[in-house]
Design a protein around this motif. Structure first.
Motif, PDB file in Angstrom:
ATOM      1  N   ASN A 116     -18.926 -21.361  46.576  1.00 40.62           N
ATOM      2  CA  ASN A 116     -20.286 -21.486  47.103  1.00 40.62           C
ATOM      3  C   ASN A 116     -21.286 -20.527  46.477  1.00 40.62           C
ATOM      4  OD1 ASN A 116     -19.573 -23.558  48.867  1.00 40.62           O
ATOM      5  ND2 ASN A 116     -19.007 -22.139  50.479  1.00 40.62           N
ATOM      6  N   PHE A 117     -20.805 -19.391  45.956  1.00 42.20           N
ATOM      7  CA  PHE A 117     -21.738 -18.388  45.458  1.00 42.20           C
ATOM      8  C   PHE A 117     -21.492 -17.983  44.008  1.00 42.20           C
ATOM      9  CE2 PHE A 117     -21.886 -18.088  50.033  1.00 42.20           C
ATOM     10  CZ  PHE A 117     -23.260 -18.065  50.264  1.00 42.20           C
ATOM     11  N   GLU A 118     -20.680 -18.741  43.293  1.00 37.65           N
ATOM     12  CA  GLU A 118     -20.417 -18.433  41.887  1.00 37.65           C
ATOM     13  C   GLU A 118     -21.698 -18.426  41.065  1.00 37.65           C
ATOM     14  OE1 GLU A 118     -17.587 -19.970  38.189  1.00 37.65           O
ATOM     15  OE2 GLU A 118     -17.637 -21.101  40.057  1.00 37.65           O
ATOM     16  N   ALA A 119     -22.620 -19.315  41.359  1.00 36.02           N
ATOM     17  CA  ALA A 119     -23.867 -19.417  40.598  1.00 36.02           C
ATOM     18  C   ALA A 119     -24.688 -18.132  40.664  1.00 36.02           C
ATOM     19  CB  ALA A 119     -24.697 -20.595  41.118  1.00 36.02           C
ATOM     20  N   TRP A 120     -24.507 -17.348  41.697  1.00 31.94           N
ATOM     21  CA  TRP A 120     -25.243 -16.105  41.813  1.00 31.94           C
ATOM     22  C   TRP A 120     -24.902 -15.134  40.694  1.00 31.94           C
ATOM     23  CZ3 TRP A 120     -26.754 -13.830  47.094  1.00 31.94           C
ATOM     24  CH2 TRP A 120     -27.251 -14.828  47.931  1.00 31.94           C
ATOM     25  N   SER A 121     -23.761 -15.318  40.062  1.00 33.33           N
ATOM     26  CA  SER A 121     -23.318 -14.412  39.000  1.00 33.33           C
ATOM     27  C   SER A 121     -23.675 -14.919  37.609  1.00 33.33           C
ATOM     28  CB  SER A 121     -21.806 -14.224  39.080  1.00 33.33           C
ATOM     29  OG  SER A 121     -21.471 -13.570  40.274  1.00 33.33           O
ATOM     30  N   SER A 122     -24.150 -16.136  37.495  1.00 37.99           N
ATOM     31  CA  SER A 122     -24.339 -16.749  36.174  1.00 37.99           C
ATOM     32  C   SER A 122     -25.449 -16.113  35.342  1.00 37.99           C
ATOM     33  CB  SER A 122     -24.593 -18.246  36.311  1.00 37.99           C
ATOM     34  OG  SER A 122     -25.797 -18.476  37.019  1.00 37.99           O
ATOM     35  N   ASP A 123     -26.453 -15.530  35.961  1.00 35.74           N
ATOM     36  CA  ASP A 123     -27.563 -14.984  35.181  1.00 35.74           C
ATOM     37  C   ASP A 123     -27.646 -13.456  35.256  1.00 35.74           C
ATOM     38  OD1 ASP A 123     -28.350 -14.716  37.790  1.00 35.74           O
ATOM     39  OD2 ASP A 123     -30.375 -15.497  37.489  1.00 35.74           O
ATOM     40  N   LEU A 124     -26.521 -12.815  35.430  1.00 33.94           N
ATOM     41  CA  LEU A 124     -26.550 -11.363  35.585  1.00 33.94           C
ATOM     42  C   LEU A 124     -26.344 -10.596  34.277  1.00 33.94           C
ATOM     43  CD1 LEU A 124     -24.616 -10.974  38.953  1.00 33.94           C
ATOM     44  CD2 LEU A 124     -27.095 -11.055  38.563  1.00 33.94           C
ATOM     45  N   LEU A 125     -26.090 -11.291  33.177  1.00 32.77           N
ATOM     46  CA  LEU A 125     -25.898 -10.589  31.898  1.00 32.77           C
ATOM     47  C   LEU A 125     -27.215 -10.390  31.185  1.00 32.77           C
ATOM     48  CD1 LEU A 125     -22.670 -12.291  30.578  1.00 32.77           C
ATOM     49  CD2 LEU A 125     -22.905 -10.045  31.613  1.00 32.77           C
TER      50      LEU A 125
END
Length: 125
Positions: A116-125
């Motif tokens: 449910n929250f994997e997308a929250w990590s996609s733009d952290l780089l």
């Protein structure tokens, strides 16, 4: 305890041949469970129906209820000894069918949170 055990296991030099296992037991018929322990009255903050502590207290207060299935503590102790004898023990030993059910439920919950929250990590780089 889980985080500490995992970290300790990773940081130990393999040449030292020290093994670490986190034992996660279910309910076993120990003196604490069979009524030889002192149980204090519940604090009012911990009496709300639905809280896990309420279920635990209920089980302790109704030891003879056939729905309460406690494992055999002596058999568990033999498993501890067997575990200590393994040349390559697991990092975790989940002991008891009730404990296995709880851990499986936890794993499903963690997997759901990741999904449910994997997308929250996609733009952290």
């Amino acid at each position: 305890m889980e985080g500490f055990t995992e970290t300790l296991a990773q940081e130990l030099d393999p040449d030292w041949n020290i093994k670490v296992t986190l034992i996660e037991p279910g309910w076993f018929a120990t003196a604490a469970v069979t009524g030889k322990a002192t149980v204090l009255p519940a604090h009012p903050a911990y009496t709300k129906p639905g809280l896990p502590v309420v279920a635990v207290r209920s089980a302790l207060e109704n030891l003879n209820d056939p729905n309460n299935k406690f494992g055999n503590a002596e058999k568990a102790a033999h498993k501890f000894y067997e575990l200590a004898s393994l040349p390559d023990p697991p990092l975790r030993l989940i002991l008891g069918q009730d404990a296995i059910e709880i851990i499986r439920s936890k794993m499903k919950s963690v997997a759901s949170d990741i999904e449910n929250f994997e997308a929250w990590s996609s733009d952290l780089l």
